[in-house]
Design an enzyme around this catalytic site. Structure first.
Site, PDB file in Angstrom:
ATOM      1  N   PHE A 124       0.824  -1.223   0.000  1.00 39.27           N
ATOM      2  CA  PHE A 124       0.000   0.000   0.000  1.00 39.27           C
ATOM      3  C   PHE A 124       0.859   1.275   0.000  1.00 39.27           C
ATOM      4  O   PHE A 124       0.856   2.059  -0.962  1.00 39.27           O
ATOM      5  CB  PHE A 124      -0.930  -0.059   1.221  1.00 39.27           C
ATOM      6  CG  PHE A 124      -1.581   1.236   1.600  1.00 39.27           C
ATOM      7  CD1 PHE A 124      -2.195   2.043   0.650  1.00 39.27           C
ATOM      8  CD2 PHE A 124      -1.600   1.642   2.945  1.00 39.27           C
ATOM      9  CE1 PHE A 124      -2.812   3.247   1.027  1.00 39.27           C
ATOM     10  CE2 PHE A 124      -2.215   2.823   3.317  1.00 39.27           C
ATOM     11  CZ  PHE A 124      -2.805   3.638   2.362  1.00 39.27           C
ATOM     12  N   THR A 142       5.937   2.806  12.710  1.00 39.49           N
ATOM     13  CA  THR A 142       4.553   3.131  13.069  1.00 39.49           C
ATOM     14  C   THR A 142       4.470   3.781  14.448  1.00 39.49           C
ATOM     15  O   THR A 142       5.338   3.571  15.296  1.00 39.49           O
ATOM     16  CB  THR A 142       3.723   1.819  13.077  1.00 39.49           C
ATOM     17  OG1 THR A 142       2.486   2.045  13.732  1.00 39.49           O
ATOM     18  CG2 THR A 142       4.436   0.701  13.852  1.00 39.49           C
ATOM     19  N   ASP A 143       3.391   4.519  14.668  1.00 44.03           N
ATOM     20  CA  ASP A 143       3.151   5.098  15.997  1.00 44.03           C
ATOM     21  C   ASP A 143       2.735   4.031  17.007  1.00 44.03           C
ATOM     22  O   ASP A 143       2.748   4.287  18.223  1.00 44.03           O
ATOM     23  CB  ASP A 143       2.088   6.210  15.936  1.00 44.03           C
ATOM     24  CG  ASP A 143       0.714   5.744  15.449  1.00 44.03           C
ATOM     25  OD1 ASP A 143       0.565   4.567  15.046  1.00 44.03           O
ATOM     26  OD2 ASP A 143      -0.223   6.564  15.479  1.00 44.03           O
ATOM     27  N   GLU A 144       2.385   2.818  16.518  1.00 46.64           N
ATOM     28  CA  GLU A 144       1.874   1.789  17.434  1.00 46.64           C
ATOM     29  C   GLU A 144       2.941   1.297  18.400  1.00 46.64           C
ATOM     30  O   GLU A 144       2.622   0.683  19.422  1.00 46.64           O
ATOM     31  CB  GLU A 144       1.258   0.627  16.634  1.00 46.64           C
ATOM     32  CG  GLU A 144       0.176   1.133  15.701  1.00 46.64           C
ATOM     33  CD  GLU A 144      -0.687   0.054  15.076  1.00 46.64           C
ATOM     34  OE1 GLU A 144      -0.772  -1.053  15.612  1.00 46.64           O
ATOM     35  OE2 GLU A 144      -1.294   0.357  14.025  1.00 46.64           O
ATOM     36  N   TYR A 180       2.242  -7.319  16.222  1.00 50.36           N
ATOM     37  CA  TYR A 180       2.702  -6.427  15.152  1.00 50.36           C
ATOM     38  C   TYR A 180       3.540  -5.289  15.719  1.00 50.36           C
ATOM     39  O   TYR A 180       4.671  -5.048  15.283  1.00 50.36           O
ATOM     40  CB  TYR A 180       1.499  -5.864  14.377  1.00 50.36           C
ATOM     41  CG  TYR A 180       1.842  -4.649  13.524  1.00 50.36           C
ATOM     42  CD1 TYR A 180       2.691  -4.758  12.426  1.00 50.36           C
ATOM     43  CD2 TYR A 180       1.325  -3.381  13.829  1.00 50.36           C
ATOM     44  CE1 TYR A 180       3.026  -3.649  11.657  1.00 50.36           C
ATOM     45  CE2 TYR A 180       1.645  -2.271  13.063  1.00 50.36           C
ATOM     46  CZ  TYR A 180       2.497  -2.413  11.977  1.00 50.36           C
ATOM     47  OH  TYR A 180       2.824  -1.306  11.223  1.00 50.36           O
ATOM     48  N   LYS A 191       7.548  -4.350  15.207  1.00 49.18           N
ATOM     49  CA  LYS A 191       8.033  -3.068  14.662  1.00 49.18           C
ATOM     50  C   LYS A 191       8.928  -2.366  15.685  1.00 49.18           C
ATOM     51  O   LYS A 191       9.944  -1.762  15.331  1.00 49.18           O
ATOM     52  CB  LYS A 191       6.853  -2.168  14.266  1.00 49.18           C
ATOM     53  CG  LYS A 191       6.042  -2.651  13.064  1.00 49.18           C
ATOM     54  CD  LYS A 191       6.841  -2.709  11.769  1.00 49.18           C
ATOM     55  CE  LYS A 191       7.197  -1.347  11.222  1.00 49.18           C
ATOM     56  NZ  LYS A 191       7.829  -1.455   9.867  1.00 49.18           N
TER      57      LYS A 191
HETATM   58  P1  NAD Z   1       1.461  -3.614   3.253  1.00 48.08           P
HETATM   59  O1  NAD Z   1       1.169  -4.819   4.087  1.00 48.08           O
HETATM   60  O2  NAD Z   1       0.404  -3.039   2.392  1.00 48.08           O
HETATM   61  O3  NAD Z   1       2.706  -3.924   2.284  1.00 48.08           O
HETATM   62  C1  NAD Z   1       3.858  -4.596   2.724  1.00 48.08           C
HETATM   63  C2  NAD Z   1       4.685  -4.933   1.488  1.00 48.08           C
HETATM   64  O4  NAD Z   1       5.885  -5.595   1.939  1.00 48.08           O
HETATM   65  C3  NAD Z   1       3.985  -5.897   0.523  1.00 48.08           C
HETATM   66  O5  NAD Z   1       4.183  -5.466  -0.812  1.00 48.08           O
HETATM   67  C4  NAD Z   1       4.693  -7.229   0.771  1.00 48.08           C
HETATM   68  O6  NAD Z   1       4.720  -8.065  -0.375  1.00 48.08           O
HETATM   69  C5  NAD Z   1       6.088  -6.760   1.157  1.00 48.08           C
HETATM   70  N1  NAD Z   1       6.804  -7.735   1.983  1.00 48.08           N
HETATM   71  C6  NAD Z   1       6.334  -8.389   3.081  1.00 48.08           C
HETATM   72  N2  NAD Z   1       7.275  -9.223   3.551  1.00 48.08           N
HETATM   73  C7  NAD Z   1       8.375  -9.071   2.758  1.00 48.08           C
HETATM   74  C8  NAD Z   1       9.668  -9.649   2.756  1.00 48.08           C
HETATM   75  N3  NAD Z   1      10.027 -10.554   3.668  1.00 48.08           N
HETATM   76  N4  NAD Z   1      10.547  -9.243   1.803  1.00 48.08           N
HETATM   77  C9  NAD Z   1      10.183  -8.324   0.877  1.00 48.08           C
HETATM   78  N5  NAD Z   1       8.958  -7.763   0.820  1.00 48.08           N
HETATM   79  C10 NAD Z   1       8.069  -8.133   1.761  1.00 48.08           C
HETATM   80  O7  NAD Z   1       2.034  -2.544   4.273  1.00 48.08           O
HETATM   81  P2  NAD Z   1       1.873  -0.954   4.282  1.00 48.08           P
HETATM   82  O8  NAD Z   1       0.611  -0.596   4.937  1.00 48.08           O
HETATM   83  O9  NAD Z   1       2.177  -0.437   2.926  1.00 48.08           O
HETATM   84  O10 NAD Z   1       3.051  -0.562   5.283  1.00 48.08           O
HETATM   85  C11 NAD Z   1       4.375  -0.303   4.802  1.00 48.08           C
HETATM   86  C12 NAD Z   1       5.274   0.020   5.983  1.00 48.08           C
HETATM   87  O11 NAD Z   1       4.761   1.169   6.655  1.00 48.08           O
HETATM   88  C13 NAD Z   1       5.339  -1.078   7.031  1.00 48.08           C
HETATM   89  O12 NAD Z   1       6.670  -1.152   7.508  1.00 48.08           O
HETATM   90  C14 NAD Z   1       4.397  -0.613   8.126  1.00 48.08           C
HETATM   91  O13 NAD Z   1       4.793  -1.104   9.391  1.00 48.08           O
HETATM   92  C15 NAD Z   1       4.570   0.886   8.026  1.00 48.08           C
HETATM   93  N6  NAD Z   1       3.414   1.694   8.459  1.00 48.08           N
HETATM   94  C16 NAD Z   1       2.172   1.436   7.966  1.00 48.08           C
HETATM   95  C17 NAD Z   1       1.098   2.237   8.360  1.00 48.08           C
HETATM   96  C18 NAD Z   1      -0.291   2.026   7.801  1.00 48.08           C
HETATM   97  O14 NAD Z   1      -1.231   2.712   8.233  1.00 48.08           O
HETATM   98  N7  NAD Z   1      -0.489   1.133   6.836  1.00 48.08           N
HETATM   99  C19 NAD Z   1       1.307   3.290   9.251  1.00 48.08           C
HETATM  100  C20 NAD Z   1       2.602   3.529   9.744  1.00 48.08           C
HETATM  101  C21 NAD Z   1       3.648   2.718   9.323  1.00 48.08           C
HETATM  102  P1  TYD Z   2      -6.651  -1.187  11.184  1.00 46.88           P
HETATM  103  O1  TYD Z   2      -7.010  -0.556   9.887  1.00 46.88           O
HETATM  104  O2  TYD Z   2      -6.492  -2.676  11.246  1.00 46.88           O
HETATM  105  O3  TYD Z   2      -5.336  -0.462  11.725  1.00 46.88           O
HETATM  106  P2  TYD Z   2      -4.599  -0.547  13.183  1.00 46.88           P
HETATM  107  O4  TYD Z   2      -5.137  -1.688  13.949  1.00 46.88           O
HETATM  108  O5  TYD Z   2      -3.168  -0.749  12.771  1.00 46.88           O
HETATM  109  O6  TYD Z   2      -4.853   0.790  13.840  1.00 46.88           O
HETATM  110  O7  TYD Z   2      -7.747  -0.788  12.255  1.00 46.88           O
HETATM  111  C1  TYD Z   2      -8.007   0.570  12.557  1.00 46.88           C
HETATM  112  C2  TYD Z   2      -8.992   0.580  13.703  1.00 46.88           C
HETATM  113  O8  TYD Z   2     -10.232   0.039  13.242  1.00 46.88           O
HETATM  114  C3  TYD Z   2      -8.557  -0.285  14.869  1.00 46.88           C
HETATM  115  O9  TYD Z   2      -8.943   0.372  16.087  1.00 46.88           O
HETATM  116  C4  TYD Z   2      -9.351  -1.556  14.703  1.00 46.88           C
HETATM  117  C5  TYD Z   2     -10.642  -1.082  14.031  1.00 46.88           C
HETATM  118  N1  TYD Z   2     -11.282  -2.054  13.112  1.00 46.88           N
HETATM  119  C6  TYD Z   2     -12.625  -2.359  13.250  1.00 46.88           C
HETATM  120  O10 TYD Z   2     -13.324  -1.812  14.133  1.00 46.88           O
HETATM  121  N2  TYD Z   2     -13.185  -3.237  12.390  1.00 46.88           N
HETATM  122  C7  TYD Z   2     -12.465  -3.877  11.415  1.00 46.88           C
HETATM  123  O11 TYD Z   2     -13.027  -4.720  10.671  1.00 46.88           O
HETATM  124  C8  TYD Z   2     -11.078  -3.551  11.269  1.00 46.88           C
HETATM  125  C9  TYD Z   2     -10.244  -4.206  10.206  1.00 46.88           C
HETATM  126  C10 TYD Z   2     -10.525  -2.631  12.144  1.00 46.88           C
END
Ligand code: NAD
Ligand code: TYD
Length: 352
Positions: free
Chosen positions: A10, A132-134, A158, A162
């Protein structure tokens, strides 16, 4: 050129697309194409010599060594991770393997490569770790938002994985001098978001007339940032961040989950009205997530003060663009919902 890991996911694919829309500096994109990785996200770059896609694992040391030696990137931007909290509860092993062991392997490969550089090339090299902030845990209602100085208190497999990777990155800087940068960002939303996460799940379920599963009382709070603002924040830190520092990135937008879901429903009512009635009729409260963090909030003043970064989108503008993107990209949704996606939906929701 730069090496991006996880650039078919993503945030990574948004980052690659935005980077190449603004610069001609090539990208090597190393991605294992797990369930979350999708080559279709990058289809618009087919035939573009500035994008070299490599299907492989960050834990494959020989592969990473070879890529670094051949392409000699000036930076690594590390997105690759297992990223979904609910999946980490069902099966934490993959999170330890990629997020902890994989980051360790990547750091070791980066350290070896960086050791071969001299002078200006060595000074300019960066390892940018996307986190991540988590990692900071859960806030009480009146606590101030997370600052970079907050203690680490991860609560899910998770966030623990991280946090572990953040600690490794920090240690590789302090011990070996590797020039690292870490960004800790809040919840992203926007185009190309896999529909296992809250916002895209609600959009695709609503359009299919399926229940909108809200965990617990729906009063959990997250800070939400439009994905392209996260990408611009990473570019700002990569360009000007101080080596060894961490920067929090956030949207100044705390919202309760139920209000997110109601906002999505209202936008769909406007843009794709359902003859059966308002989409909010589909909201269904379900069993809460174990160990569910109550509140995240980000103090993003450091990145603004040092680098002049602020989000360009408000939640109102970003969520409208997002809902419209899903309406315009039904084929992408249908594609990612085939196969393994159905198994996950069954595993996570059937017993709730
Ligand atoms: P995502 O799950 O959509 O994508 C992860 C990507 O990494 C995928 O394309 C997957 O194929 C690849 N991948 C997984 N394991 C791998 C491996 N062993 N080797 C090579 N590639 C691999 O994740 P995202 O939401 O795009 O998040 C990207 C980064 O940002 C992550 O490190 C996540 O912790 C961080 N992040 C995400 C969010 C969020 O809201 N999604 C917020 C803060 C930080
Ligand atoms: P998510 O998108 O999984 O992100 P994160 O857990 O990393 O914050 O979830 C965002 C919030 O939404 C989280 O508090 C969990 C809640 N949630 C639901 O209430 N229903 C759902 O089906 C999902 C996937 C998440």
């Amino acid at each position: 050129m730069i090496l991006v890991t996880g650039g078919a996911g993503f945030i990574g694919s948004n980052f690659v697309l935005d980077w190449l829309a603004q610069s001609d500096e090539p990208i090597i994109n190393l991605d294992a194409l797990t369930y979350a990785g999708n080559r279709a996200n990058l289809a618009s770059l087919d035939g573009d010599a500035r994008h070299v896609f490599v299907h492989g694992d960050i834990g494959d040391r020989a592969l990473v060594d070879g890529l670094l030696a051949t392409h000699r990137p000036r930076a690594i931007v590390h997105f690759a991770a297992e990223s979904h909290v609910d999946r980490s509860i069902h099966g934490p092993g993959a999170f330890m393997k990629t997020n902890v062991d994989g980051t360790f392997t990547l750091l070791e490969a980066a350290r070896a490569f960086w050791g071969t550089l001299d002078g200006a090339e060595k000074a300019a090299f960066r390892f940018h770790h996307v986190s991540t902030d988590e990692v900071y845990g859960s806030l009480k209602p009146t606590d101030p938002p997370f600052a970079e100085t907050n203690p680490y208190e991860p609560n899910s497999p998770y966030s623990a994985s991280k946090a572990a990777s953040d600690h490794l990155v920090r240690a590789w800087h302090h011990t070996y001098g590797l020039p690292v940068l870490t960004t800790n960002c809040s919840n992203n939303y926007g185009p190309l978001h896999f529909p296992e996460k809250l916002i895209p799940l609600m959009i695709v379920n609503a359009l299919a007339g399926k229940p909108l599963p809200v965990y617990g009382d729906g009063q959990q709070i997250r800070d939400w940032l439009y994905v392209k603002d996260h990408c611009s924040g990473i570019r700002a830190v990569l360009a000007g961040g101080r080596v060894g520092e961490t920067y929090n990135i956030g949207g100044w937008n705390e919202m309760a989950n139920i209000d997110i879901v109601r906002t999505v429903c209202a936008l769909l009512d406007e843009l794709r009205p359902d003859p059966a009635g308002p989409y909010a009729r589909l909201i269904t409260y379900v069993t809460d997530r174990p160990g569910h963090d109550r509140r995240y909030a980000i103090d993003a003043r450091k990145i603004e003060r040092e680098l002049g970064w602020r989000p360009a989108e408000t939640f109102a503008t970003g969520i409208r663009k997002t809902v419209q993107w899903y309406l315009d990209n039904a084929a992408w949704v249908a594609d990612v919902q085939s196969g393994a996606y159905k198994d996950w939906i069954g595993a996570n929701y059937s017993a709730r």
